[in-house]
Design an enzyme around this catalytic site. Structure first.
Site, mmCIF file in Angstrom:
data_model
loop_
_atom_site.group_PDB
_atom_site.id
_atom_site.type_symbol
_atom_site.label_atom_id
_atom_site.label_comp_id
_atom_site.label_asym_id
_atom_site.label_seq_id
_atom_site.Cartn_x
_atom_site.Cartn_y
_atom_site.Cartn_z
ATOM 1 N N GLY A 278 0.768 -1.239 0.000
ATOM 2 C CA GLY A 278 0.000 0.000 0.000
ATOM 3 C C GLY A 278 0.797 1.286 0.000
ATOM 4 O O GLY A 278 0.221 2.370 0.057
ATOM 5 N N GLU A 320 4.216 -6.352 1.802
ATOM 6 C CA GLU A 320 3.817 -6.796 0.453
ATOM 7 C C GLU A 320 3.716 -5.640 -0.537
ATOM 8 O O GLU A 320 2.629 -5.350 -1.048
ATOM 9 C CB GLU A 320 2.454 -7.493 0.538
ATOM 10 N N ARG A 323 2.905 -1.788 -5.962
ATOM 11 C CA ARG A 323 3.079 -0.526 -6.681
ATOM 12 C C ARG A 323 4.449 0.105 -6.426
ATOM 13 O O ARG A 323 5.086 0.613 -7.354
ATOM 14 C CB ARG A 323 1.981 0.444 -6.221
ATOM 15 N N CYS A 391 -14.866 4.642 -27.024
ATOM 16 C CA CYS A 391 -16.125 5.334 -27.246
ATOM 17 C C CYS A 391 -16.747 5.797 -25.943
ATOM 18 O O CYS A 391 -17.867 5.398 -25.623
ATOM 19 C CB CYS A 391 -17.066 4.421 -28.013
ATOM 20 N N TYR A 421 -0.652 -1.774 -11.985
ATOM 21 C CA TYR A 421 -2.103 -1.719 -12.174
ATOM 22 C C TYR A 421 -2.513 -1.072 -13.498
ATOM 23 O O TYR A 421 -3.596 -0.493 -13.596
ATOM 24 C CB TYR A 421 -2.784 -1.021 -10.987
HETATM 25 N N1 LLP Z 1 -1.211 -7.005 -0.205
HETATM 26 C C1 LLP Z 1 -2.534 -7.141 -0.323
HETATM 27 C C2 LLP Z 1 -3.239 -8.091 0.523
HETATM 28 C C3 LLP Z 1 -3.232 -6.379 -1.259
HETATM 29 O O1 LLP Z 1 -4.541 -6.514 -1.372
HETATM 30 C C4 LLP Z 1 -2.530 -5.461 -2.075
HETATM 31 C C5 LLP Z 1 -3.218 -4.645 -3.075
HETATM 32 C C6 LLP Z 1 -1.138 -5.362 -1.925
HETATM 33 C C7 LLP Z 1 -0.515 -6.141 -0.968
HETATM 34 C C8 LLP Z 1 -0.298 -4.453 -2.767
HETATM 35 O O2 LLP Z 1 -0.639 -3.109 -2.626
HETATM 36 P P1 LLP Z 1 0.308 -1.991 -3.282
HETATM 37 O O3 LLP Z 1 1.623 -1.998 -2.551
HETATM 38 O O4 LLP Z 1 0.485 -2.331 -4.716
HETATM 39 O O5 LLP Z 1 -0.439 -0.718 -3.108
HETATM 40 N N2 LLP Z 1 -5.916 -1.361 -8.560
HETATM 41 C C9 LLP Z 1 -5.635 -0.384 -7.518
HETATM 42 C C10 LLP Z 1 -4.858 -0.973 -6.373
HETATM 43 C C11 LLP Z 1 -5.539 -2.151 -5.754
HETATM 44 C C12 LLP Z 1 -4.678 -2.779 -4.707
HETATM 45 C C13 LLP Z 1 -5.236 -4.080 -4.275
HETATM 46 N N3 LLP Z 1 -4.464 -4.746 -3.286
HETATM 47 C C14 LLP Z 1 -4.897 0.799 -8.134
HETATM 48 O O6 LLP Z 1 -4.659 0.783 -9.325
HETATM 49 O O7 LLP Z 1 -4.588 1.759 -7.448
#
Ligand code: LLP
Length: 463
Positions: A278, A320, A323, A391, A421
């Site tokens: 996150g 984890e 991004r 469109c 993403y």
């Molecule tokens: N761990 C778990 C359990 C998760 O659900 C997620 C992301 C991550 C780690 C990784 O999160 P990150 O470090 O990538 O923020 N499609 C959305 C983001 C959805 C994230 C879902 N879970 C976007 O484009 O912003």
């Protein structure tokens, strides 16, 4: 670019859609290193280059739109995360951000673990040789078939998301004569400061088991009684694209409190906690992300402090990031098709991709930057909206930005920070062909995910 209330009253054309004044950068040709991957620069003719290759050459060889991924930057970010957390912690790359066989191999070589959340991601990880014990399996509704595959493969952990799943995984593991290592995902009840659709720790959403009302404690009770499960820890993920560490700190504190309750009730000290992903990245010059070492220190300190206060041995921490590793490493290259000035409003720049290769602007109101990539220009800045060829009027790639006013069809423009993403959420809307991902490193470029073809589309259409 900076976004602010305009001091001398807004200039009509420059008031962007959220009511703020967006000032152009002093020099549109200068690349803000915050939003571009490490090896991106301009060559002596002004063209954007990555890994030593100019965009004109890349466009000629691979076509547009295409994602160009800076492999050296990806690997450096993996190392920065694993160095920051050190040997006493584990970094799991979140494959949902972007996953391919090449990415799995890089992760394996750089010593990272991998978080998958579907049968497809698991298959990719295993196929590319990620050792099963380095894989964590997530998801709020894993099918029995997916659970069977994960347990049979010997994944290092399954993160349990509901009471039904506790029983389901125990049952599958027992059937296979195994004891599966599991964590329980809890909902800690914090509001992460991010878009509502990517916040996951408040109570009114689908993920995890609430700490509130003793639900999580009950989940632990049940998991501890089932022979097929080896409960090793508690998991919390509070959301995505977050800059403020306060939410992570509250989450860490509440998870440690649960560990103390578990110790008091069952005499068991669970050895692991996972604080999820996150962490935010810079999409525009306005964003100020934290470095991995600051994040590691802040999370490590809070967990150590809380554990000392509770008389617990410090558990092994895992994180984890998805991004924060892959997001900044890629840009999308587009060719400009039309340039349409709307008097008194802004200029619409249509490119050869759109919401099918980047849904984030439409879905989350995400902000992106953009640069003229095939050349530099000293023309005046013009306020633009970069739109796709789909469109719908919501088909926006970059909502508000400046590009030089001599922009013309045939120019190449690049949108940075599209590694996470974008390809992983790409669609075939309007039968668009999903773009390739091209890895660039030390003067060499190779396709790691090829461009879709019309034959690919027609092959699935069996009517
Ligand atoms: N761990 C778990 C359990 C998760 O659900 C997620 C992301 C991550 C780690 C990784 O999160 P990150 O470090 O990538 O923020 N499609 C959305 C983001 C959805 C994230 C879902 N879970 C976007 O484009 O912003």
């Amino acid at each position: 670019m900076s976004r602010s209330a305009h001091p001398a009253g807004p200039r009509h054309a420059d008031v962007v859609s959220d009511g703020h004044y967006l000032a152009p950068a002093d020099d549109l040709n200068v690349l803000d290193e915050k939003v571009w991957s490490r090896t991106v620069t301009r060559d002596e003719h002004g063209a954007l280059t990555v890994g030593g290759l100019t965009v004109a050459r890349l466009a000629e060889e691979f076509g547009t739109p295409a994602y160009f991924l800076d492999e050296a930057d990806f690997r450096a970010r993996c190392r920065a995360w694993s160095d920051a957390f050190g040997p006493g912690a584990d970094v799991f790359y979140a494959g949902k951000a972007f996953l391919s066989r090449a990415v799995v191999r890089w992760l394996k070589e750089e010593g990272l673990n991998l978080d998958v959340c579907s049968g497809g991601e698991l298959a990719t990880a295993l196929d590319a040789g990620m050792p099963a014990e380095r894989i964590a399996f997530h998801g709020n509704n894993k099918t029995v078939e997916e659970i069977e595959r994960a347990v049979a493969a010997g994944v290092g952990r399954i993160v349990l998301d509901s009471f039904q799943e506790i029983v389901r995984v125990a049952h599958v593991a027992q059937g296979l004569g195994k004891r599966q290592r599991v964590q329980i995902r809890v909902t800690v009840g914090v509001e992460a400061h991010t878009h509502e659709f990517i916040a996951t720790a408040h109570e009114d959403q689908k993920f995890g088991i609430a700490l509130a009302g003793g639900q999580a404690a009950e989940a632990v009770r049940r998991a501890l009684t089932l022979d097929g499960l080896e409960l090793v820890g508690i998991h919390s993920h509070i959301g995505s694209q977050i800059f403020d560490m306060a939410g992570f700190e509250v989450s860490a504190r509440r998870v440690v409190q649960l560990l103390a309750e578990v110790r008091d009730e069952h005499g068991v000290e669970l050895p692991e906690i996972d604080l999820g992903g996150g962490l935010g990245i810079a999409y525009t010059s306005e964003d100020d992300p934290r470095e991995p070492h600051e994040i590691a220190k802040s999370l490590g300190d809070i967990v150590t402090r809380e554990c000392e206060a509770a008389g617990l041995a410090t558990p092994r921490i895992s994180v984890e990031p998805g991004r924060a590793i892959v997001g900044p490493t890629a840009f999308t290259l587009y060719e400009v098709g039309t340039v349409k000035p709307l008097e008194g409003l802004r200029t619409y720049v249509s490119v050869d991709g759109g919401m099918s290769d980047n849904i984030r602007t439409a879905l989350y109101d995400a902000e992106y930057s953009v640069a003229l990539a095939s050349r530099t220009s000293d023309a005046e800045p013009m306020l633009v909206r970069v739109v796709g060829k789909h469109c719908e009027s919501g088909d926006i790639v970059v909502k508000d930005a400046y590009l030089p006013s001599d922009l013309a069809p045939g120019d190449l423009i690049a949108v940075p920070a599209t590694g996470a993403y974008c390809r992983s959420m790409a669609s075939n809307y309007n039968h668009a062909l999903r773009p390739p991902v091209v890895a660039v490193r030390d003067g060499e470029a190779r396709v790691i995910v090829r461009r879709e073809t019309e034959e690919d589309l027609l092959r699935l259409d069996v009517g």
